[in-house]
Design an enzyme around this catalytic site. Structure first.
Site, PDB file in Angstrom:
ATOM      1  N   ASP A   1       0.980  -1.287   0.114  1.00 18.25           N
ATOM      2  CA  ASP A   1       0.052   0.049   0.093  1.00 18.25           C
ATOM      3  C   ASP A   1       0.693   1.039   0.073  1.00 18.25           C
ATOM      4  OD1 ASP A   1      -1.601   2.033   0.720  1.00 18.25           O
ATOM      5  OD2 ASP A   1      -2.837   0.987   2.017  1.00 18.25           O
TER       6      ASP A   1
ATOM      7  N   LYS B   1      -4.030  -3.412   7.414  1.00 19.97           N
ATOM      8  CA  LYS B   1      -4.219  -4.985   7.118  1.00 19.97           C
ATOM      9  C   LYS B   1      -3.039  -5.376   6.393  1.00 19.97           C
ATOM     10  CE  LYS B   1      -5.891  -7.227   9.520  1.00 19.97           C
ATOM     11  NZ  LYS B   1      -5.639  -7.583  10.837  1.00 19.97           N
TER      12      LYS B   1
ATOM     13  N   LYS C   1      -7.985  -5.699   2.497  1.00 20.66           N
ATOM     14  CA  LYS C   1      -8.797  -5.440   3.929  1.00 20.66           C
ATOM     15  C   LYS C   1      -8.643  -6.754   4.495  1.00 20.66           C
ATOM     16  CE  LYS C   1      -8.981  -1.141   3.067  1.00 20.66           C
ATOM     17  NZ  LYS C   1      -8.290  -1.135   2.014  1.00 20.66           N
TER      18      LYS C   1
ATOM     19  N   TYR D   1      -0.809  -1.082  14.622  1.00 21.01           N
ATOM     20  CA  TYR D   1      -1.487  -1.111  13.614  1.00 21.01           C
ATOM     21  C   TYR D   1      -1.184  -0.153  12.508  1.00 21.01           C
ATOM     22  CZ  TYR D   1      -5.379  -1.147  10.364  1.00 21.01           C
ATOM     23  OH  TYR D   1      -6.228  -1.529   9.261  1.00 21.01           O
TER      24      TYR D   1
ATOM     25  N   ASP E   1      -3.300  -7.739   3.520  1.00 21.35           N
ATOM     26  CA  ASP E   1      -3.709  -7.832   2.470  1.00 21.35           C
ATOM     27  C   ASP E   1      -2.914  -8.912   1.338  1.00 21.35           C
ATOM     28  OD1 ASP E   1      -5.540  -5.684   2.728  1.00 21.35           O
ATOM     29  OD2 ASP E   1      -4.010  -4.232   2.287  1.00 21.35           O
TER      30      ASP E   1
ATOM     31  N   ASP F   1      -3.951  -1.399  -2.797  1.00 21.71           N
ATOM     32  CA  ASP F   1      -2.430  -2.014  -2.932  1.00 21.71           C
ATOM     33  C   ASP F   1      -1.902  -2.097  -4.381  1.00 21.71           C
ATOM     34  OD1 ASP F   1      -2.002  -2.943  -0.181  1.00 21.71           O
ATOM     35  OD2 ASP F   1      -3.898  -4.109  -0.205  1.00 21.71           O
TER      36      ASP F   1
ATOM     37  N   ARG G   1     -10.686  -0.616   9.635  1.00 20.80           N
ATOM     38  CA  ARG G   1      -9.440  -0.454  10.354  1.00 20.80           C
ATOM     39  C   ARG G   1      -8.929  -1.513  10.903  1.00 20.80           C
ATOM     40  NH1 ARG G   1      -9.906   5.185  11.719  1.00 20.80           N
ATOM     41  NH2 ARG G   1     -11.929   6.093  11.140  1.00 20.80           N
TER      42      ARG G   1
ATOM     43  N   GLN H   1       2.347   3.807   3.140  1.00 25.96           N
ATOM     44  CA  GLN H   1       2.208   3.261   4.172  1.00 25.96           C
ATOM     45  C   GLN H   1       2.807   1.887   4.379  1.00 25.96           C
ATOM     46  OE1 GLN H   1      -2.278   2.847   5.679  1.00 25.96           O
ATOM     47  NE2 GLN H   1      -1.948   0.669   5.029  1.00 25.96           N
TER      48      GLN H   1
END
Length: 384
Positions: free
Chosen positions: A11, A231, A132, A228, A233, A53, A265, A94
């Site tokens: 991502d 995710k 996700k 966090y 992915d 992504d 989230r 990210q």
């Protein structure tokens, strides 16, 4: 000559929130991979996206975890992230958890699935890419593909599959793996992979000759970053036909939109919805969790294709059911079982809330104190 198939994703920033990859970032990555192809680092490549992504599909002859190939992917992500920052895209860079490359991208944020193979006369493959959710989302489909004759009749009627398959299962908390063979050990296998947040199928091999049949990216971003950051992915490569599941058997494993962790989230269970490329974007509640499937043939390292595997009305009912399940789960709001269990919430704001309230909790002498879970005991005692 052996061919290596490398699928590396990250991502690097997306349009209008966690929604969809911007085409300019894909163009930036394309320049890097085109240059690598000209230099002979890679043989062929295909760039796509699922939700937010960026997905790099590459072939080469350099083997798994090759420094030059991984550096190429890293540079592609860095260049794409630069464009994302220039455009003001959300969460630019990210998944790039480090500022510098150090040999390969493992542990730096991107997800990686690679397999080095001897090409068969015809080498059909399917590449599955999810958004996700996390690597354990593939546990149930992989079990169906390679161990469940109700999904894969070839396990019963194809002599070259009748010997079954073995599964390499990784404990992502302890960093240990175990090999379990089906059908002989399916009960032990199910006992583990039924806890997909912890036990993840990493590879699948054919029992009779150890032929590598499938591989999954197993990076857990929260365990790498300690907080966090989105995710994981995951991506997955599955070889098809000729003593392996047929394409239709592999796709049948996704006809049921099973519940997976992730979604909004990274903290909610939702149905895994197989979609076409045009629908591979996050919308409702940043989801529902999406799955894209692309089919290729590999010939002398060349990628022939792709074909959009879920772009078909045969999966309309799966998507309809996924929407019904999504609606049902959403009505739980912040309550379990929609929200993840506490152990999976430790990288969100929950620990901060508990810390803030700790002085307001008072001991109650007449209340029975519950025992720790088996996992809490394991983690406190460690392994001998």
């Amino acid at each position: 000559m052996k061919t290596t198939i490398s699928v590396i994703k990250a991502d690097i920033g997306s349009l209008a929130g966690h929604h969809i990859v911007h085409p300019d970032t894909m163009a930036a990555a394309n320049k890097v991979l085109a240059s690598a192809k000209e230099q002979g680092i890679i043989l062929d490549y295909y760039i796509t996206h699922v939700g937010d992504d960026l997905q790099l599909i590459m072939t080469h002859t350099r083997g798994e975890l090759d420094t030059k190939v991984h550096e190429t992917a890293w540079n592609a992500f860095k260049e794409a992230a630069k464009v994302a920052k220039d455009l003001g895209l959300y969460a630019a860079g990210q998944d790039l958890l480090s500022d510098s490359f150090s040999g390969n991208v493992r542990g730096l944020g991107p997800g990686v699935a690679e397999m080095e193979i001897e090409e068969r006369a015809s080498e059909p493959i399917a590449i599955f890419m999810a958004d996700k959710t996390e690597p354990g989302a593939y546990n149930l489909p992989l079990y169906k593909m390679f161990a469940d004759p109700f999904n894969t009749p070839g396990l019963v009627i194809d002599p070259t599959m009748h010997g079954g398959f073995k599964f390499e299962v990784l404990d992502v908390y302890q960093g240990e793996a175990v090999m379990l063979s089906a059908p002989q050990e399916i009960y032990d296998l199910l006992a583990l992979i039924g806890t997909p947040a912890r036990y993840v199928i990493r590879r699948v091999y054919r029992n009779e000759d150890n032929l590598l049949a499938a591989v999954v990216s197993i990076e857990r971003l929260n365990l790498i970053a300690g907080k966090y950051v989105g995710k994981d992915d995951p991506v997955m490569i599955v070889r098809l036909q000729h003593g392996l599941p047929a394409l239709g058997e592999a796709l049948e494993a996704f006809a049921f939109p099973h519940l997976v962790p992730g979604w909004m989230r990274g903290s909610h269970y939702g149905p895994l919805m197989p979609v076409s490329q045009r629908d591979a974007k996050a919308t409702r509640f940043d989801g529902p969790p999406r799955l894209l499937g692309l089919g290729f043939n590999v010939k002398n390292g060349r990628l022939v294709g792709p074909t959009d595997l879920f772009d078909d009305p045969a999966f309309d009912e799966t998507r309809r059911l996924a929407n019904i399940v999504a609606d049902y789960m959403r009505r739980h709001g912040p309550f379990m079982p929609h929200r993840l269990e506490p152990t999976e919430m430790e990288y969100t704001t929950l620990p901060l809330i508990l810390e803030k309230l700790k002085d307001r909790f008072k001991k109650e002498s007449d209340v029975y104190k519950a025992k720790e879970s088996i996992y809490a005991k394991e983690e406190s005692q460690g392994h001998d």
